[in-house]
Scaffold this motif. Structure first.
Motif, PDB file in Angstrom:
ATOM      1  N   ASP A 214       0.648  -1.240   0.065  1.00  0.00           N
ATOM      2  CA  ASP A 214       0.009  -0.045  -0.127  1.00  0.00           C
ATOM      3  C   ASP A 214       0.865   1.088   0.013  1.00  0.00           C
ATOM      4  O   ASP A 214       0.636   2.113  -0.719  1.00  0.00           O
ATOM      5  CB  ASP A 214      -0.970  -0.274   1.187  1.00  0.00           C
ATOM      6  N   GLU A 215       1.934   1.291   0.800  1.00  0.00           N
ATOM      7  CA  GLU A 215       2.800   2.245   0.848  1.00  0.00           C
ATOM      8  C   GLU A 215       3.495   2.698  -0.568  1.00  0.00           C
ATOM      9  O   GLU A 215       3.502   3.770  -0.872  1.00  0.00           O
ATOM     10  CB  GLU A 215       4.064   2.257   1.820  1.00  0.00           C
TER      11      GLU A 215
ATOM     12  N   SER B 299       0.875   3.958  -3.160  1.00  0.00           N
ATOM     13  CA  SER B 299       0.891   5.576  -2.608  1.00  0.00           C
ATOM     14  C   SER B 299       1.950   6.373  -3.031  1.00  0.00           C
ATOM     15  O   SER B 299       1.689   7.653  -3.770  1.00  0.00           O
ATOM     16  CB  SER B 299       0.666   5.747  -0.942  1.00  0.00           C
TER      17      SER B 299
ATOM     18  N   SER C 272       1.873   6.728  -6.704  1.00  0.00           N
ATOM     19  CA  SER C 272       0.542   7.519  -7.264  1.00  0.00           C
ATOM     20  C   SER C 272       1.079   8.937  -6.915  1.00  0.00           C
ATOM     21  O   SER C 272       0.717   9.897  -7.824  1.00  0.00           O
ATOM     22  CB  SER C 272      -0.544   7.063  -6.512  1.00  0.00           C
ATOM     23  N   ASP C 273       1.656   9.491  -6.084  1.00  0.00           N
ATOM     24  CA  ASP C 273       2.275  10.457  -5.699  1.00  0.00           C
ATOM     25  C   ASP C 273       3.110  10.940  -6.972  1.00  0.00           C
ATOM     26  O   ASP C 273       3.078  12.135  -7.271  1.00  0.00           O
ATOM     27  CB  ASP C 273       2.864  10.765  -4.370  1.00  0.00           C
TER      28      ASP C 273
END
Length: 91
Positions: A73-74, A77, A80-81
Motif C-alpha cells: 500500500d505504501e 501511494s 501514485s504521488d
C-alpha cells in the motif's frame, strides 16, 4: 503478475513474484527491513535468465503477510504521488 507462496509459517513468508521487475522486490525488502518487528527481509533473483524474484520476510512478532500488504500500500501511494507530480511538471 503471478505470485506463488513458497513458505508461509508463523513468522516467515517466502514469495515468488513471477515476472516482476527485481526493483519491486528490492523496494519491498527495504521498506520491510525498516520495520522494528522485522528480523529479516530480502529479495533475490534466483537466476537472471529465469527472472523470477523471491521475497523473504521473517518477523520477530506479527504476521509477515500483513506487513507485506501494508508495504505494498505504501509503494502504491508513493507511485501514485510520483505520477501526479510528474504529470504536473510535464504539462
Amino acid at each position: 503478475m503471478e505470485v506463488k507462496v513458497l513458505l508461509n509459517e508463523k513468522n516467515t513468508l517466502e514469495l515468488e513474484l513471477g515476472n516482476a521487475d527485481q526493483s519491486l522486490g528490492q523496494m519491498l525488502a527495504e521498506k520491510l527491513s525498516a520495520e522494528k518487528d522485522v528480523e529479516f527481509a530480502a529479495s533475490k533473483v534466483e537466476h537472471p535468465l529465469v527472472g523470477s524474484v523471491k521475497l523473504i520476510v521473517r518477523t520477530k512478532k506479527g504476521d509477515p503477510a500483513k506487513l507485506v500488504l501494508e508495504k505494498l500500500d505504501e509503494v502504491k501511494s508513493e507511485v501514485s504521488d510520483f505520477r501526479k507530480k510528474f504529470m504536473e511538471i510535464t504539462k
